[in-house]
Design an enzyme around this catalytic site. Structure first.
Site, PDB file in Angstrom:
ATOM      1  N   LYS A 277       0.829  -1.114  -0.152  1.00  0.00           N
ATOM      2  CA  LYS A 277      -0.017   0.055   0.018  1.00  0.00           C
ATOM      3  C   LYS A 277       0.909   1.143  -0.112  1.00  0.00           C
ATOM      4  O   LYS A 277       1.181   2.191   1.017  1.00  0.00           O
ATOM      5  CB  LYS A 277      -1.107  -0.112   1.092  1.00  0.00           C
TER       6      LYS A 277
HETATM    7  N1  PPE Z   1      -7.730  -1.568  -2.833  1.00  0.00           N
HETATM    8  C1  PPE Z   1      -7.110  -0.368  -2.645  1.00  0.00           C
HETATM    9  C2  PPE Z   1      -6.554   0.255  -3.829  1.00  0.00           C
HETATM   10  C3  PPE Z   1      -7.166   0.293  -1.414  1.00  0.00           C
HETATM   11  O1  PPE Z   1      -6.702   1.776  -1.152  1.00  0.00           O
HETATM   12  C4  PPE Z   1      -8.081   0.113  -0.261  1.00  0.00           C
HETATM   13  C5  PPE Z   1      -8.189   0.514   1.055  1.00  0.00           C
HETATM   14  C6  PPE Z   1      -8.705  -1.417  -0.330  1.00  0.00           C
HETATM   15  C7  PPE Z   1      -8.573  -2.070  -1.753  1.00  0.00           C
HETATM   16  C8  PPE Z   1      -9.507  -2.074   0.478  1.00  0.00           C
HETATM   17  O2  PPE Z   1      -8.432  -2.498   1.820  1.00  0.00           O
HETATM   18  P1  PPE Z   1      -8.962  -2.423   3.317  1.00  0.00           P
HETATM   19  O3  PPE Z   1      -9.248  -1.126   3.781  1.00  0.00           O
HETATM   20  O4  PPE Z   1      -7.811  -3.171   3.716  1.00  0.00           O
HETATM   21  O5  PPE Z   1     -10.201  -3.472   3.190  1.00  0.00           O
HETATM   22  N2  PPE Z   1      -8.063   2.067   1.036  1.00  0.00           N
HETATM   23  C9  PPE Z   1      -7.949   2.974   2.156  1.00  0.00           C
HETATM   24  C10 PPE Z   1      -7.518   4.135   1.746  1.00  0.00           C
HETATM   25  C11 PPE Z   1      -8.649   5.070   0.960  1.00  0.00           C
HETATM   26  C12 PPE Z   1      -8.102   6.458   0.788  1.00  0.00           C
HETATM   27  O6  PPE Z   1      -8.832   7.287   0.072  1.00  0.00           O
HETATM   28  O7  PPE Z   1      -7.188   6.901   1.327  1.00  0.00           O
HETATM   29  C13 PPE Z   1      -8.885   2.740   3.287  1.00  0.00           C
HETATM   30  O8  PPE Z   1     -10.044   2.036   2.947  1.00  0.00           O
HETATM   31  O9  PPE Z   1      -8.769   3.189   4.106  1.00  0.00           O
END
Ligand code: PPE
Length: 308
Positions: free
Chosen positions: A160
């Site tokens: 990430k």
């Molecule tokens: N894909 C991406 C690209 C992503 O950024 C997130 C989280 C997910 C999948 C889902 O991951 P999880 O939160 O572990 O279920 N995105 C984070 C950031 C958003 C932002 O705008 O900043 C979040 O949901 O916190």
């Protein structure tokens, strides 16, 4: 989405006033996107505010940094303690969003990051529905982006990493400018990867399908894993399976998952309505179980909560 300031931000082990949480304009991460972050939520539960799946998030942060060869000067336990402290000192009794960030700081210029300092910050503030209350209740309108998700040999999709979100921002802007709520990105092979900040699921003939994160070049979402477990516990069949765009058009139901977004039904993809009602029955059941689990209302999922 606007940020609501709170009192203190944790920076390299010290709690500093919100307005003093500054860094130098020549910080490496600002120029080259050399950083990694997490998004975590805390919720009010009957026994006080609790952080949801805190350890899993910090473990993923450490993994992201391993991939990016950034050595965090704290271990998972210390990162978890810092998160609990940030929620505590800011008195966020009703819950909040937490943003841990590891970034290369000030002292080196040039692409070679190896000599740059590794800094860690953690902030928390109250944050509403990421895709809007209306979207969470009645579904969001999705567009398949003209931007592809990263090739895993161009950007490490398991991390990430902050710089990777340029791709998300391009896709988000394209979708919003075209009148949609959110984008779906295909991977370099044309298969469905994920959204700009969420994983994606479809329901077809009662079976729940979601792209396998590593093959799809998607982040291995903690909400995705949570929803897979909840769905199996509710008796649904769940499979990690590659999807192409027409699988989205023909789905009985579709939804997104993410920490910020939570569980959000998809109303349409490229102007084709998904299913007959939004949310459909499976999405509704998962959305509601997730809602109760994160709020500590289901004893079965108590282990996912870290009480502040
Ligand atoms: N894909 C991406 C690209 C992503 O950024 C997130 C989280 C997910 C999948 C889902 O991951 P999880 O939160 O572990 O279920 N995105 C984070 C950031 C958003 C932002 O705008 O900043 C979040 O949901 O916190």
């Amino acid at each position: 989405m606007p940020i609501t300031p709170t009192k203190k931000i944790w920076m390299d082990g010290v709690l500093v006033d919100w307005d003093q949480a500054r860094l130098h304009v020549l910080s490496h991460g600002l120029h080259y996107g050399t950083g990694a972050f997490e998004g975590i939520r805390a919720y009010r539960t009957p026994l006080g505010v609790a952080i949801f799946r805190l350890r899993e998030h910090m473990e993923r942060l450490v993994r992201s940094c391993r991939i990016l060869m950034m050595e965090i000067p704290y271990d998972v336990d210390q990162l978890c303690d810092a998160a609990l402290e940030v929620v505590r000192v800011n008195e966020l009794h009703d819950g909040c969003y937490l943003r841990p960030l590891v970034y290369l700081g000030y002292g080196e210029m040039g692409v070679n990051p190896l000599a740059a300092p590794v800094n860690v910050a953690m902030a928390a503030w109250p944050w509403g529905a990421y895709l809007g209350d209306e979207g969470a209740a009645h579904g969001v309108r999705m567009k398949i982006s003209s931007w592809r998700r990263h090739d895993p040999n161009a950007m490490p999709t398991a991390a990430k990493g902050t710089g990777m979100y340029v791709n998300s921002a391009l896709a988000k802007v394209e979708a919003v400018k075209a009148g949609y709520d959110e984008a779906i990105l295909l991977g370099p092979d044309g298969r469905v990867s994920e959204c700009t900040g969420e994983n994606i699921f479809v329901v077809r003939d009662g079976v729940i399908l979601t792209p396998p994160p590593s093959e799809a070049g998607a982040l291995a979402g903690i909400t995705q894993a949570t929803v897979v477990q909840i769905a199996r516990d509710l008796g649904y069949e769940v499979r990690f399976e590659s999807l192409v765009r027409t699988d989205l058009y023909l789905a009985d139901e579709a939804f997104l998952t993410g920490t910020a977004a939570e569980v959000v039904p998809i109303a349409s993809v490229d102007d084709r309505a998904v299913g007959v009602v939004t949310p459909g029955p499976v999405t509704s059941a998962l959305q509601s179980t997730y809602h109760h689990a994160v709020r500590g209302e289901l004893p079965r999922y108590e282990e996912w909560l870290s009480r502040v």
